[in-house]
Every structure is written in structure tokens, then in C-alpha cells.
Design an enzyme around this catalytic site. Structure first.
Site, PDB file in Angstrom:
ATOM      1  N   HIS A 124      94.883  57.081 -40.719  1.00 44.22           N
ATOM      2  CA  HIS A 124      93.526  57.642 -40.618  1.00 44.22           C
ATOM      3  C   HIS A 124      93.206  58.492 -41.854  1.00 44.22           C
ATOM      4  O   HIS A 124      92.931  59.690 -41.760  1.00 44.22           O
ATOM      5  CB  HIS A 124      93.376  58.470 -39.336  1.00 44.22           C
ATOM      6  CG  HIS A 124      91.959  58.505 -38.838  1.00 44.22           C
ATOM      7  ND1 HIS A 124      91.640  58.403 -37.509  1.00 44.22           N
ATOM      8  CD2 HIS A 124      90.773  58.620 -39.496  1.00 44.22           C
ATOM      9  CE1 HIS A 124      90.325  58.459 -37.358  1.00 44.22           C
ATOM     10  NE2 HIS A 124      89.772  58.593 -38.549  1.00 44.22           N
TER      11      HIS A 124
ATOM     12  N   ARG B 196      86.740  52.796 -36.336  1.00 41.65           N
ATOM     13  CA  ARG B 196      87.392  53.356 -35.155  1.00 41.65           C
ATOM     14  C   ARG B 196      88.243  52.282 -34.497  1.00 41.65           C
ATOM     15  O   ARG B 196      87.869  51.107 -34.438  1.00 41.65           O
ATOM     16  CB  ARG B 196      86.371  53.882 -34.137  1.00 41.65           C
ATOM     17  CG  ARG B 196      85.775  55.244 -34.470  1.00 41.65           C
ATOM     18  CD  ARG B 196      86.844  56.339 -34.408  1.00 41.65           C
ATOM     19  NE  ARG B 196      86.298  57.676 -34.615  1.00 41.65           N
ATOM     20  CZ  ARG B 196      86.153  58.260 -35.779  1.00 41.65           C
ATOM     21  NH1 ARG B 196      86.485  57.606 -36.882  1.00 41.65           N
ATOM     22  NH2 ARG B 196      85.674  59.492 -35.869  1.00 41.65           N
TER      23      ARG B 196
ATOM     24  N   GLU C 203      96.135  57.478 -31.534  1.00 40.71           N
ATOM     25  CA  GLU C 203      96.654  58.087 -32.758  1.00 40.71           C
ATOM     26  C   GLU C 203      97.254  59.457 -32.447  1.00 40.71           C
ATOM     27  O   GLU C 203      96.571  60.295 -31.851  1.00 40.71           O
ATOM     28  CB  GLU C 203      95.527  58.227 -33.790  1.00 40.71           C
ATOM     29  CG  GLU C 203      94.969  56.894 -34.264  1.00 40.71           C
ATOM     30  CD  GLU C 203      93.856  57.067 -35.291  1.00 40.71           C
ATOM     31  OE1 GLU C 203      93.574  58.214 -35.698  1.00 40.71           O
ATOM     32  OE2 GLU C 203      93.260  56.055 -35.687  1.00 40.71           O
TER      33      GLU C 203
END
Length: 347
Positions: free
Chosen positions: A311, A263, A292
Site C-alpha cells: 500500500h 482498493r 492489510e
């Protein structure tokens, strides 16, 4: 039994629809699919702003208005807030197809006596694979290699050019793994196949388990000082926000690389930018960022020693299917009166 599935237009939601239809066909369960379109339009996850939940798609108020008859609620990234839970007086089970159900207000569910099940390990293999891909990418200077081949074409094969791309062998190098859960353990196994030595900082894991897996338990300071590669695989609890900041980066070797597939909140991005720009560490590979998608002017875009991926940790064909199978198995356990294997018992 009335089951409501929130289809947020993700691959995981699609897999849930398939698995629920196939598995529950013979059960006395009516399945209602809410085509909320929560993931449409390329909208990013909402990081903050709603009590009890984070990293979700969609509107809690919108969802709360559709759940009056729900007894089982199945979600992927829809926001299951206290408001949503209270809107379904007959709700008996919440199933979230994520490794960590951060989009579910678990406290509010437990207050109502509603179990919350999730899908731990759904993307563990996928994320471990990506971690090793990024590690290899850094070790063999692949970003610069791809740039030179693109710019120079056949000229990249000249000896002087190839000499600039000298990388490092992984055998004998030290990989420091922060967090030894499902992903961290898989990364360790993969790295050992390359002949790497494994250091682990994971204070809540029994040191004997780390030793049995081929790692050596150490303090965070020891890990940062000794590692050639540092890889993050721990959960972003409030006390771990900025776990890797300026003091920690200062402990790392100038030749070391940082990899984050966990994360973004675990890293102080401003401190990392300075360390990379001043070449106090060699490079970083980041699959996750604090915000993001990042803003177009994010400073990491301007650094030649950063590899960014959008991601992708769980973006394989296998991860959504694994999540759906885990969730549907838990629903069958619930319907059968059997124990739940992946239930959240506390906050």
C-alpha cells in the site's frame, strides 16, 4: 476558535502539525493536539466493525472522551463516528486529510449541519507514478529479473538467461483504465507518453472529457477484452465490491496484466488467484489487498506472477504535504467566511 488535531503518528499528521502552526499563527485559534498514538505499534487499519466508518486507526470511545471543547476537528485516520461527533456539542467543522473520508461518518455530520472537508487528489500524482512503475515492472519481467540476478549473480548475463527475460514494449499496447478520476487521468497522461493507447470505462464521466484526455470511452466488457494492461482507479462502493471477478477475468487476454492501486475490495482475490495460477492472465501487480496486512499464508505470496507492494500509493514525501496544505487552506476559508472548495455535500 478551538481546533483539535488528532495526531495518529502518521506522516500526514506530522505535516498537519507543521502547516497548522505556520498558517494559523496570526489567527485567534487555539490548537489542541491529541497525541493519541493511534498509529503506533504497526497496528493495521480497522476495516469494519463500527457503524458509519471504516479504515481507521484507534478507538472511537477514547476519542469521544477528549473532544468536549472542539469547534474544529482535524483528523487523518482517526474514527469520527456519530458517538465522536455527538461528544463535541460545539463542533462546527470536520477536516479529514484523506482523498476519501471513509473514517468519518458523513451522514451523522450532515445531520448536525457540520461540513466535512477532505483532501481530494492529495496522492493522485504519487499513485499514478506507482501505477506506471508497476506496469513497467510487469512489462519488463522485473520480478524474475531481480530473482535471477540475486540467485545467479554474473550468470544472469548469459545469453540464454537473458532471453528468458524478454519483455514487451509499451508503445502501441492498450491500457484499460477503470475509473477516470484524478488518478486515472494522470495515469492516462503518463501512459500516452509511452505511446500507449487508452481505453476508459468510467460511466459517470462525460465521454467528451475522456476523448479530450486522449482516451476512448468503452464498456467494461470491451475494455477487458481489448486491453494488454488493465488498471483500477475507481472507488470501492458496495456495488463495486468484486468488480473484477471470474467473469471479468475470463474476458481478459491470456497475455494481459492486472494492476490495482485503488482498493483491494474491487477484486475477487480467490478468482484472481485461480486465473493467475492457471495462467489465464499473464500477471498482476497489487498495491492493495482486501485484508492489510495480509495473513502470512496468503496464497498470492506463493505465485511467481504476482507483484505485491504494501500500500505504497501515497507514500511519497509530497503527498502528506499536499494533504496538509489542502486541509489548512480549507480551515482558513472557514475562518474567513469564504466558500469551502472540498466539502462533502452528500453521502
Amino acid at each position: 476558535m478551538r481546533l483539535y488535531l488528532v495526531d495518529d503518528q502518521t506522516l500526514t499528521a506530522r505535516a498537519l502539525r507543521r502547516e497548522l502552526a505556520a498558517t494559523l499563527a496570526g489567527w485567534p485559534v487555539s490548537v489542541t493536539v491529541l497525541n493519541a498514538g493511534l498509529g503506533n505499534g504497526g497496528a493495521g487499519l480497522a476495516p469494519v466493525g463500527v457503524k458509519g466508518v471504516r479504515e481507521f486507526y484507534g478507538s472511537p470511545a477514547e476519542l469521544a472522551g477528549k473532544l468536549a471543547g472542539a469547534e474544529i476537528l482535524v483528523v487523518h485516520k482517526a474514527p469520527v463516528t456519530e458517538e465522536v461527533i455527538e461528544s463535541a456539542p460545539g463542533l462546527r467543522l470536520i477536516a479529514c486529510a484523506r482523498a476519501h473520508p471513509v473514517n468519518v461518518d458523513v451522514r451523522a455530520a450532515l445531520k448536525r449541519g457540520i461540513p466535512v472537508v477532505h483532501a481530494p487528489g492529495r496522492a493522485a500524482d504519487s499513485t499514478a507514478d506507482l501505477t506506471m512503475a508497476l506496469l513497467l515492472f510487469l512489462a519488463r519481467n522485473m520480478r524474475e529479473t531481480c530473482r535471477l540476478v540475486s540467485n545467479l549473480g554474473a550468470g544472469a548475463w548469459q545469453y540464454d538467461c537473458r532471453s528468458q527475460l524478454e519483455g514487451v514494449e509499451l508503445a502501441g499496447k492498450v491500457l484499460g483504465i477503470i475509473g477516470f478520476g484524478q488518478v486515472g487521468r494522470r495515469v492516462a497522461a503518463r501512459a500516452q507518453a509511452f505511446g500507449m493507447n487508452i481505453l476508459v470505462y468510467s460511466p459517470h464521466v462525460d465521454p467528451a472529457d475522456i476523448l479530450a484526455a486522449g482516451g476512448r470511452p468503452v464498456t467494461l466488457e470491451e475494455l477487458l477484452s481489448a486491453s494488454d494492461f488493465v488498471s483500477l482507479h475507481t472507488r470501492p462502493t458496495p456495488e463495486k465490491r468484486g468488480l473484477i471477478g471470474a467473469p471479468q477475468l475470463a474476458l481478459m487476454k491470456s497475455s494481459a496484466c492486472l494492476i490495482n492501486t485503488a482498493r483491494g475490495e474491487l477484486v475477487d482475490e480467490e478468482a484472481l488467484y485461480r486465473a493467475l495460477k492457471e495462467k489465464r492472465i499473464r500477471a498482476a501487480a497489487l498495491d492493495v489487498l482486501i485484508s492489510e496486512p495480509p495473513p502470512p499464508d496468503h496464497p498470492f505470496f506463493a505465485l511467481p506472477n504476482v507483484v505485491l507492494t504494501p500500500h505504497l500509493g501515497g507514500k511519497t514525501e509530497a503527498a502528506p504535504v499536499k494533504a496538509a496544505k489542502i486541509i489548512v487552506e480549507e480551515i482558513v476559508n472557514f475562518l474567513s467566511g469564504k466558500p469551502l472548495h472540498h466539502v462533502i455535500n452528500g453521502i
